[in-house]
Design a protein around this motif. Structure first.
Motif, short mmCIF file in Angstrom:
data_model
loop_
_atom_site.label_atom_id
_atom_site.label_comp_id
_atom_site.label_asym_id
_atom_site.label_seq_id
_atom_site.Cartn_x
_atom_site.Cartn_y
_atom_site.Cartn_z
N UNK A 82 0.84 -1.21 0.00
CA UNK A 82 0.00 0.00 0.00
C UNK A 82 0.87 1.25 0.00
N UNK A 83 1.96 1.24 0.75
CA UNK A 83 2.86 2.39 0.78
C UNK A 83 3.50 2.63 -0.58
N UNK A 84 3.52 1.60 -1.42
CA UNK A 84 4.07 1.72 -2.77
C UNK A 84 3.02 1.89 -3.84
N UNK A 85 1.76 2.11 -3.45
CA UNK A 85 0.71 2.34 -4.44
C UNK A 85 0.08 1.07 -4.99
N UNK A 86 0.35 -0.07 -4.37
CA UNK A 86 -0.21 -1.34 -4.81
C UNK A 86 -1.46 -1.64 -4.01
N UNK A 87 -2.56 -1.96 -4.69
CA UNK A 87 -3.82 -2.23 -3.99
C UNK A 87 -4.28 -3.68 -4.14
N UNK A 88 -3.59 -4.45 -4.97
CA UNK A 88 -3.87 -5.90 -5.11
C UNK A 88 -2.54 -6.62 -5.23
N UNK A 89 -2.37 -7.70 -4.45
CA UNK A 89 -1.28 -8.63 -4.69
C UNK A 89 -1.87 -10.01 -4.90
N UNK A 90 -1.17 -10.83 -5.68
CA UNK A 90 -1.50 -12.24 -5.79
C UNK A 90 -0.31 -13.01 -5.25
N UNK A 91 -0.55 -13.78 -4.20
CA UNK A 91 0.49 -14.44 -3.43
C UNK A 91 0.92 -15.75 -4.08
N UNK A 92 2.24 -15.96 -4.15
CA UNK A 92 2.79 -17.17 -4.73
C UNK A 92 2.65 -18.35 -3.76
N UNK A 93 2.61 -19.58 -4.32
CA UNK A 93 2.26 -20.73 -3.48
C UNK A 93 3.42 -21.32 -2.70
N UNK A 94 4.65 -20.85 -2.93
CA UNK A 94 5.79 -21.45 -2.25
C UNK A 94 6.45 -20.49 -1.30
#
Length: 437
Positions: A82-94
């Motif tokens: 959020x501090x970097x302007x990102x409002x969605x992440x998709x998390x990796x499975x490993x």
């Protein structure tokens, strides 16, 4: 009356940059009007010359919780995002334990994340040897697709697959497969060295070329979709272009470090620069920039892959022993904007690469754009302000970054998630699932 109006002389939409007033009601954008349009609003904020961007969508983030939460966790990763302007992440499975390779593991990860996320979070599933039967159930629970490695992942619980195993998996479920493309047959023995050049030589561009060809062959035979993760070697681009022209469903991404860092400037022992595939030279980066501009590379994502400072082995500078990964989810926007602006690109180009295209990759049409009907995920970005990266000021759990001391252009002033400012004190993120799940 609407909940919120944000006015800016520099609102970045799909049609370019212009003065506008963005109206928000119920968490969604309900109007993109002229700058001086009169609204009856509970909050009306004029940003002036500070740009208003869509929230970025980062589809390549390793959160590591549960199991390796001392490396990173959902609270710290999403606060940094959020501090970097990102409002969605998709998390990796490993890197989390257990890895997200079946429906039960997904439930464990979601329970660990619950109540901690400051932005919206989606999840990738994983393809490892022996779990093909689990993929359809995992897909039905909303993962955006499946990650596979063609070479050693670095963690024993997530082993690589062969080309034949990848093809069989792609035939078993109609899903997006995202592939770490390095071919183990082309990787060279590396017993240990503090010289970056030795590490780079151990992972030659030919390893990427061969693995990209393997992934394309799997997509061709199965008819499925494949996405090449963190493309580093520009020499693989003609393979991708030819496959696309043939009708193979293949896309590719790259990362800020491959576009902006130069192998020739990495000091010996500077293990904070270690990642796999490795950072290559400036001429290679120039070809990646051109492919991005041409649309052959779809998007720019972080591959945020942090660890504890001890695992980076700065004490010895041994590239063989150090963990390979770069923590950058908070810095991707200013890193790319600094370099893009110098090359003559616009804020519209940057948000295309880092917001709309990654949202489209995973099927999130309401994210990554400023338009009526989209979620009001927005970023106030002072594109002309500069700052020097101080690791201790980052929200990543561990203050390790190859960007330390670099002067960057562009400061995130405020990030809004569905029309509410993200302050880092009250997590309000949601879990996102694949459309139709």
């Amino acid at each position: 009356m609407v909940d919120l109006v944000l006015r800016s002389r520099r609102v970045v939409t799909a049609h370019g940059e212009r003065p506008a007033a963005v109206a928000v009601e119920g968490g969604r954008i309900v109007g993109v009007d002229d700058y001086d349009h009169l609204h009856d609003a509970r909050i009306d904020t004029d940003l002036g010359e500070t740009a208003l961007l869509p929230g970025l969508v980062d589809t390549h983030v390793h959160v590591n919780e549960p199991g390796r939460t001392d490396w990173e966790g959902f609270a710290s990763a999403t606060r940094a995002a959020a501090a970097g302007g990102v409002t969605v992440i998709v998390d990796m499975p490993l890197n989390s334990l257990p890895p997200t390779v079946d429906a039960e593991a997904l439930a464990v990860k979601q329970e660990a994340a619950r109540g901690q996320t400051h932005i919206d979070v989606g999840f990738w599933g994983g393809k490892i040897p022996g779990n093909t039967a689990d993929l359809s159930g995992l897909h039905a629970r909303g993962v955006f697709g499946f990650k596979a490695f063609l070479a050693d992942s670095g963690v024993p619980e997530f082993p690589p697959v062969t080309g034949a195993e990848l093809t069989a998996a792609m035939k078993s479920v109609d899903a997006l497969f995202v592939v770490h493309a390095e071919d183990p047959e082309h990787l060279q023995p590396f017993g240990g060295s503090a010289r970056y050049g030795d590490f780079l030589a151990s992972r030659p561009a030919e390893a990427e070329h061969a693995a990209v060809a393997t992934a394309i062959a799997a997509a061709r035979e199965s008819g499925g979709r494949v996405h090449i993760l963190h493309l580093s070697a520009a020499g693989a681009l003609p393979l991708i272009a030819a496959a696309k022209a043939e009708g193979v469903r293949v896309t590719a991404e790259t990362c800020p470090h491959y576009l902006t860092l130069d192998a020739g400037e990495i000091a010996d022992g500077a293990t904070e620069f270690k990642c796999c595939p490795p950072i290559r030279d400036a001429a290679n980066a120039g070809r990646l920039w051109q492919a991005l501009a041409d649309g052959l590379i779809t998007c720019v994502v972080s591959d945020h892959s942090p660890c504890t400072p001890e695992l980076k082995r700065r004490d010895t500078g041994d590239f063989a022993a150090a963990w390979g990964g770069i923590a950058s989810v908070q810095l991707g926007l200013p890193v790319i904007w600094t370099a893009a602006r110098a090359r003559g690109y616009t804020l519209g180009d940057v948000t295309e690469w880092m917001a709309r295209r990654p949202a489209d990759l995973v099927g999130l049409p309401g994210k990554g754009r400023i338009m009526v009907g989209a979620d009001a995920d927005l970023v106030a970005f002072d594109a002309d302000e500069t700052f020097v990266v101080e690791p201790r000021r980052l929200h990543h759990k561990n203050p390790v970054t190859p960007y330390a001391g670099k002067k960057l252009q562009g400061v995130v002033r405020t990030t809004w998630l569905r029309g509410h400012a993200v302050t880092g004190s009250a997590p309000a993120g949601m879990f996102l699932t694949r459309e139709g799940a």
